[in-house]
Scaffold this motif. Structure first.
Motif, PDB file in Angstrom:
ATOM      1  N   GLU A 248       0.841  -1.218   0.254  1.00 11.55           N
ATOM      2  CA  GLU A 248       0.039  -0.017   0.083  1.00 11.55           C
ATOM      3  C   GLU A 248       0.817   1.193   0.047  1.00 11.55           C
ATOM      4  O   GLU A 248       1.529   1.472   0.909  1.00 11.55           O
ATOM      5  CB  GLU A 248      -1.047  -0.010   1.304  1.00 11.55           C
ATOM      6  CG  GLU A 248      -1.942  -1.024   1.387  1.00 11.55           C
ATOM      7  CD  GLU A 248      -2.958  -0.863   0.197  1.00 11.55           C
ATOM      8  OE1 GLU A 248      -3.250   0.149  -0.182  1.00 11.55           O
ATOM      9  OE2 GLU A 248      -3.637  -2.033  -0.052  1.00 11.55           O
ATOM     10  N   LEU A 249       1.067   1.814  -1.334  1.00 10.98           N
ATOM     11  CA  LEU A 249       2.165   2.847  -1.199  1.00 10.98           C
ATOM     12  C   LEU A 249       1.603   4.302  -1.559  1.00 10.98           C
ATOM     13  O   LEU A 249       0.547   4.590  -1.430  1.00 10.98           O
ATOM     14  CB  LEU A 249       3.041   2.468  -2.434  1.00 10.98           C
ATOM     15  CG  LEU A 249       3.573   0.942  -2.147  1.00 10.98           C
ATOM     16  CD1 LEU A 249       4.499   0.675  -3.316  1.00 10.98           C
ATOM     17  CD2 LEU A 249       4.255   0.807  -0.842  1.00 10.98           C
ATOM     18  N   GLY A 250       2.212   5.099  -2.198  1.00 12.41           N
ATOM     19  CA  GLY A 250       2.103   6.592  -2.173  1.00 12.41           C
ATOM     20  C   GLY A 250       1.109   6.855  -3.541  1.00 12.41           C
ATOM     21  O   GLY A 250       1.108   5.941  -4.238  1.00 12.41           O
ATOM     22  N   GLY A 251       0.874   7.963  -3.459  1.00  9.10           N
ATOM     23  CA  GLY A 251      -0.073   8.472  -4.862  1.00  9.10           C
ATOM     24  C   GLY A 251       0.293   9.978  -5.230  1.00  9.10           C
ATOM     25  O   GLY A 251       0.817  10.557  -4.378  1.00  9.10           O
ATOM     26  N   LYS A 252      -0.306  10.197  -6.230  1.00 14.14           N
ATOM     27  CA  LYS A 252      -0.328  11.468  -6.802  1.00 14.14           C
ATOM     28  C   LYS A 252      -1.891  11.698  -7.395  1.00 14.14           C
ATOM     29  O   LYS A 252      -1.750  11.981  -8.595  1.00 14.14           O
ATOM     30  CB  LYS A 252       0.897  11.895  -7.393  1.00 14.14           C
ATOM     31  CG  LYS A 252       1.026  13.441  -7.877  1.00 14.14           C
ATOM     32  CD  LYS A 252       1.379  14.114  -6.632  1.00 14.14           C
ATOM     33  CE  LYS A 252       1.200  15.563  -6.818  1.00 14.14           C
ATOM     34  NZ  LYS A 252       1.696  16.493  -5.496  1.00 14.14           N
ATOM     35  N   SER A 253      -2.868  11.676  -6.679  1.00 13.49           N
ATOM     36  CA  SER A 253      -3.923  11.418  -7.444  1.00 13.49           C
ATOM     37  C   SER A 253      -4.552  12.396  -8.006  1.00 13.49           C
ATOM     38  O   SER A 253      -4.712  13.622  -7.493  1.00 13.49           O
ATOM     39  CB  SER A 253      -4.978  10.737  -6.473  1.00 13.49           C
ATOM     40  OG  SER A 253      -4.251   9.384  -5.761  1.00 13.49           O
ATOM     41  N   THR A 286      -4.135  15.698  -5.030  1.00 15.87           N
ATOM     42  CA  THR A 286      -3.199  16.612  -5.149  1.00 15.87           C
ATOM     43  C   THR A 286      -3.006  17.226  -6.300  1.00 15.87           C
ATOM     44  O   THR A 286      -2.593  18.375  -6.492  1.00 15.87           O
ATOM     45  CB  THR A 286      -1.658  16.118  -4.518  1.00 15.87           C
ATOM     46  OG1 THR A 286      -1.369  15.042  -5.264  1.00 15.87           O
ATOM     47  CG2 THR A 286      -1.711  15.839  -3.067  1.00 15.87           C
ATOM     48  N   ARG A 287      -3.627  16.705  -7.363  1.00 15.18           N
ATOM     49  CA  ARG A 287      -3.747  17.383  -8.691  1.00 15.18           C
ATOM     50  C   ARG A 287      -5.244  17.431  -8.826  1.00 15.18           C
ATOM     51  O   ARG A 287      -6.044  16.644  -9.420  1.00 15.18           O
ATOM     52  CB  ARG A 287      -2.994  16.403  -9.795  1.00 15.18           C
ATOM     53  CG  ARG A 287      -1.641  16.111  -9.617  1.00 15.18           C
ATOM     54  CD  ARG A 287      -1.087  15.136 -10.756  1.00 15.18           C
ATOM     55  NE  ARG A 287      -1.541  14.063 -10.788  1.00 15.18           N
ATOM     56  CZ  ARG A 287      -1.691  13.155 -11.702  1.00 15.18           C
ATOM     57  NH1 ARG A 287      -1.723  13.604 -12.929  1.00 15.18           N
ATOM     58  NH2 ARG A 287      -2.379  12.026 -11.555  1.00 15.18           N
ATOM     59  N   ILE A 288      -5.572  18.746  -8.995  1.00 16.53           N
ATOM     60  CA  ILE A 288      -7.178  19.188  -9.246  1.00 16.53           C
ATOM     61  C   ILE A 288      -7.246  19.555 -10.556  1.00 16.53           C
ATOM     62  O   ILE A 288      -6.688  20.845 -10.701  1.00 16.53           O
ATOM     63  CB  ILE A 288      -7.665  20.253  -8.239  1.00 16.53           C
ATOM     64  CG1 ILE A 288      -7.064  19.490  -6.755  1.00 16.53           C
ATOM     65  CG2 ILE A 288      -9.152  20.262  -8.301  1.00 16.53           C
ATOM     66  CD1 ILE A 288      -8.302  18.744  -6.138  1.00 16.53           C
ATOM     67  N   TYR A 289      -7.721  19.014 -11.359  1.00 18.37           N
ATOM     68  CA  TYR A 289      -7.982  19.773 -12.938  1.00 18.37           C
ATOM     69  C   TYR A 289      -9.400  20.179 -12.877  1.00 18.37           C
ATOM     70  O   TYR A 289     -10.585  19.295 -12.735  1.00 18.37           O
ATOM     71  CB  TYR A 289      -7.859  18.486 -13.884  1.00 18.37           C
ATOM     72  CG  TYR A 289      -6.554  17.800 -13.918  1.00 18.37           C
ATOM     73  CD1 TYR A 289      -5.387  18.363 -14.699  1.00 18.37           C
ATOM     74  CD2 TYR A 289      -5.947  16.773 -13.019  1.00 18.37           C
ATOM     75  CE1 TYR A 289      -4.102  18.072 -14.894  1.00 18.37           C
ATOM     76  CE2 TYR A 289      -4.731  16.359 -13.405  1.00 18.37           C
ATOM     77  CZ  TYR A 289      -3.778  16.879 -14.338  1.00 18.37           C
ATOM     78  OH  TYR A 289      -2.544  16.526 -14.271  1.00 18.37           O
ATOM     79  N   SER A 391      -2.323  21.601  -5.797  1.00 19.28           N
ATOM     80  CA  SER A 391      -1.858  21.904  -7.010  1.00 19.28           C
ATOM     81  C   SER A 391      -3.319  22.104  -7.986  1.00 19.28           C
ATOM     82  O   SER A 391      -3.643  20.900  -8.176  1.00 19.28           O
ATOM     83  CB  SER A 391      -0.798  21.290  -8.103  1.00 19.28           C
ATOM     84  OG  SER A 391       0.325  21.336  -7.156  1.00 19.28           O
ATOM     85  N   VAL A 392      -3.700  23.116  -8.452  1.00 20.75           N
ATOM     86  CA  VAL A 392      -4.704  23.597  -9.295  1.00 20.75           C
ATOM     87  C   VAL A 392      -4.397  23.618 -10.655  1.00 20.75           C
ATOM     88  O   VAL A 392      -3.555  24.397 -10.949  1.00 20.75           O
ATOM     89  CB  VAL A 392      -5.603  24.286  -9.076  1.00 20.75           C
ATOM     90  CG1 VAL A 392      -7.224  24.304  -9.589  1.00 20.75           C
ATOM     91  CG2 VAL A 392      -6.118  24.194  -7.503  1.00 20.75           C
ATOM     92  N   GLY A 411      -0.831   5.430  -9.503  1.00 23.98           N
ATOM     93  CA  GLY A 411      -2.162   5.146  -9.429  1.00 23.98           C
ATOM     94  C   GLY A 411      -3.056   4.626  -8.413  1.00 23.98           C
ATOM     95  O   GLY A 411      -3.505   3.559  -8.700  1.00 23.98           O
ATOM     96  N   LEU A 412      -2.808   5.344  -7.315  1.00 23.18           N
ATOM     97  CA  LEU A 412      -3.584   5.073  -6.224  1.00 23.18           C
ATOM     98  C   LEU A 412      -5.048   5.177  -6.200  1.00 23.18           C
ATOM     99  O   LEU A 412      -5.851   4.560  -6.058  1.00 23.18           O
ATOM    100  CB  LEU A 412      -2.972   5.710  -4.706  1.00 23.18           C
ATOM    101  CG  LEU A 412      -3.272   5.084  -3.527  1.00 23.18           C
ATOM    102  CD1 LEU A 412      -3.186   3.402  -3.385  1.00 23.18           C
ATOM    103  CD2 LEU A 412      -2.703   5.858  -2.342  1.00 23.18           C
ATOM    104  N   ALA A 413      -5.424   6.727  -6.645  1.00 25.32           N
ATOM    105  CA  ALA A 413      -6.728   6.947  -6.568  1.00 25.32           C
ATOM    106  C   ALA A 413      -6.923   7.906  -7.432  1.00 25.32           C
ATOM    107  O   ALA A 413      -6.236   8.702  -8.365  1.00 25.32           O
ATOM    108  CB  ALA A 413      -7.096   7.612  -5.023  1.00 25.32           C
ATOM    109  N   ALA A 414      -8.441   8.375  -7.631  1.00 26.58           N
ATOM    110  CA  ALA A 414      -8.792   9.422  -8.795  1.00 26.58           C
ATOM    111  C   ALA A 414     -10.431   9.710  -8.206  1.00 26.58           C
ATOM    112  O   ALA A 414     -10.956   9.013  -7.833  1.00 26.58           O
ATOM    113  CB  ALA A 414      -8.620   8.721  -9.938  1.00 26.58           C
ATOM    114  N   GLY A 415     -10.764  10.941  -8.727  1.00 32.62           N
ATOM    115  CA  GLY A 415     -12.018  11.261  -8.416  1.00 32.62           C
ATOM    116  C   GLY A 415     -12.479  12.007  -9.704  1.00 32.62           C
ATOM    117  O   GLY A 415     -11.896  12.757 -10.334  1.00 32.62           O
TER     118      GLY A 415
END
Ligand code: NAD
Length: 487
Positions: A248-253, A286-289, A391-392, A411-415
């Motif tokens: 269970e590792l890190g992300g940059k979702s 942490t990356r909001i598009y 970050s937006v 590729g941990l999470a996404a929304g």
């Protein structure tokens, strides 16, 4: 004033090490040493293996219903002691009491309860093959190791021990050296509930103790929660004895906010997914598009709510909703990323500095920080920061934003936020992530499997499938007629 010294927890009780070596644990909100912990030396390590082997023999001989009944007692004790345990987590991690009081113990207890319920329901198969038949048994693996991160110490210990113990395994758990107390409390609770001595052992220390666990040939599986880089080392070491691994590792979702979204709801999700637990959550978006048509509205509301609604301070104050980061070193790392964001040309919308709240002046706080006008190749957009730094980015085309969101080794999470139900599913199905949310962010009930795609992980925690990760299938062929032999 002398501070307590905690020993390792082996075979149902505290056990003194022989070297006398200890390490200090600080409260991140005060910078004060609150207790010391003995490091698991060779004597403790050998004792842990012996203890777990004996624990495994006793525990795996019980029926799943017996194990389930005992684990449910542990769940009840966890819930009764919620406030005492939540306080341990606040003092160890620096997170706000208002979170720990209703999340940390609760979500840990839920998972043990869930697997305790499933344990008796695990069944094998049987199938006729001609007149003969075979059947399968789901057998436990043996002694499993758990290695935890510092952001949700007790919850991680529960998430790893719940399925492992329900399936009949014994566990040697190593919490993070930053937050060692929660796992000890859990060990005591298991004993009080009637889990036999040796089934759940806690060894203490940093990387070297983790390395010993991952290399030890008596251990059948390692379930690891931590950074990607450490996960690779753990897996390489576990390969030496071909251990099963869960990573269970890190992300940059990424979170994608379309122009038909409820913007206020999307801002809530973005704030939760960046500032809850002061940003120290692996699944954070942490990356909001944000679609260009709602970009200005989104960042205006985000700025106002971030500046007005966040209260940093003594984490035990129930009004406080932003706590201290885990350590001075981590605070410096996060501030370093913020500097890099500024240097690389991102615009600071709000925050950006260390904080020294009046009620916790020596704590390792960082202001909730939002960067806008971010570009995909900026360091703050590419690397996991693990602090309250959002970050937006702006987008305009669906296919393009999907490609940008997927352009990462993590590729941990996404929304996705949109009111268009078809778009919601169409987009989420194309995002390369293991944990996805539509018009929501961060919820992780015991029933839902969680884990990463790509370099964010291997295997899953929670959900029915996790029980399979703690068992091995034994196939048994039964001959019903005479053997035909050419010999
Ligand atoms: P870390 O990798 O530094 O440490 C994690 C654990 O590994 C600690 O117990 C540490 O002592 C131990 N360790 C360190 N080196 C080791 C080695 N060589 N062999 C064996 N064990 C070793 O991670 P951290 O700083 O404690 O936690 C933050 C990270 O955890 C972030 O990257 C975050 O995304 C990740 N995380 C992931 C999840 C998830 O479920 N995917 C959950 C929480 C945290």
């Amino acid at each position: 004033m002398t501070t307590p010294v905690y020993e390792n927890f082996i075979n149902g009780h505290f056990l003194k090490n022989q070297t006398g070596d200890t390490f200090a644990v600080k409260n991140p909100a005060t910078d004060e040493v609150i207790y010391h912990v003995e490091i698991a030396d060779e004597f403790i390590q050998n004792a842990a293996i012996e203890s777990a082997k004996q624990g495994f023999a006793a525990w795996s001989a019980m029926t799943p219903i017996e194990r389930s009944r005992i684990l449910l007692k542990a769940v009840a004790i966890l819930r009764e002691r919620n406030d005492e345990l939540a306080k341990v987590e606040v003092l160890d991690t620096g997170k706000p009491w208002q979170e720990a009081e209703c999340v940390d113990v609760e979500t840990g207890a839920d998972v043990i309860e869930y697997f305790a319920g499933l344990a008796p329901a695990q069944v094998g198969q049987q199938q006729m093959v001609g007149n003969d038949f075979y059947y399968t048994r789901k057998e436990p693996l043996g002694v499993c190791a758990g290695i935890g991160a510092w952001n949700y110490p007790l919850q991680i210990a529960c998430w790893k021990s719940g399925p492992a113990l329900a399936a009949g395994n014994a566990v040697i758990f190593k919490p993070s050296e930053e937050t060692p107390l929660g796992a000890i409390k859990l060990a005591e609770i298991f004993i009080e509930a009637g889990v036999p001595a040796g089934v759940f052992n806690v060894v203490q220390g940093a990387a070297e103790v983790g390395q010993w666990l991952t290399a030890n040939p008596n251990i059948e599986k390692v379930s690891f929660t931590g950074e990607v880089g450490t996960g690779k080392k753990v897996m390489a070491s576990a390969a030496g004895s071909l251990k099963d691994v869960t990573m269970e590792l890190g992300g940059k979702s990424p979170l994608l906010v379309f122009d038909d979204a409820d913007v206020s709801q999307a801002v809530s999700a973005a704030m939760l997914g960046n500032f809850y637990t002061q940003g120290e959550i692996c699944t954070n978006c942490t990356r909001i598009y944000v679609h260009k048509n709602v970009y200005q509205q989104f960042i205006d509301e985000l700025k106002t709510r971030t500046e007005q609604n966040i209260i940093a301070g003594d984490p035990m104050d129930p009004e406080v909703n932003l706590g201290a980061l885990i350590s001075k070193k981590h605070q410096e790392l996060v501030l370093g990323y913020i500097d890099k964001g500024i240097q690389e040309g991102a615009t600071l919308l709000t925050g950006g500095k260390a904080l020294s709240p009046a009620s916790a002046p020596n704590g390792y706080f960082v202001e909730p920080t939002v960067f806008v006008d971010c570009k995909d190749d900026m360091t703050i957009v590419k690397e996991e920061i693990f602090g309250p730094v959002m970050s937006v980015l702006v987008f305009d085309d669906e296919d393009d934003v999907i490609q940008r969101a997927n352009d990462t080794h993590l590729g941990l999470a996404a929304g996705v936020f949109t009111k268009d139900i078809q778009r919601a599913h169409r987009v989420i199905h194309q995002l390369q992530a293991g944990i996805c949310w539509i018009n929501s962010y961060g919820n992780s009930p015991a029933e839902m499997p969680v884990g990463g795609y790509k370099q964010s992980g291997i295997g899953r925690e929670n959900g029915i499938e996790t029980l399979d990760h703690y068992t091995q299938t034994k196939s048994i062929y039964v001959g019903m007629s005479n053997i035909e032999s050419p010999f």
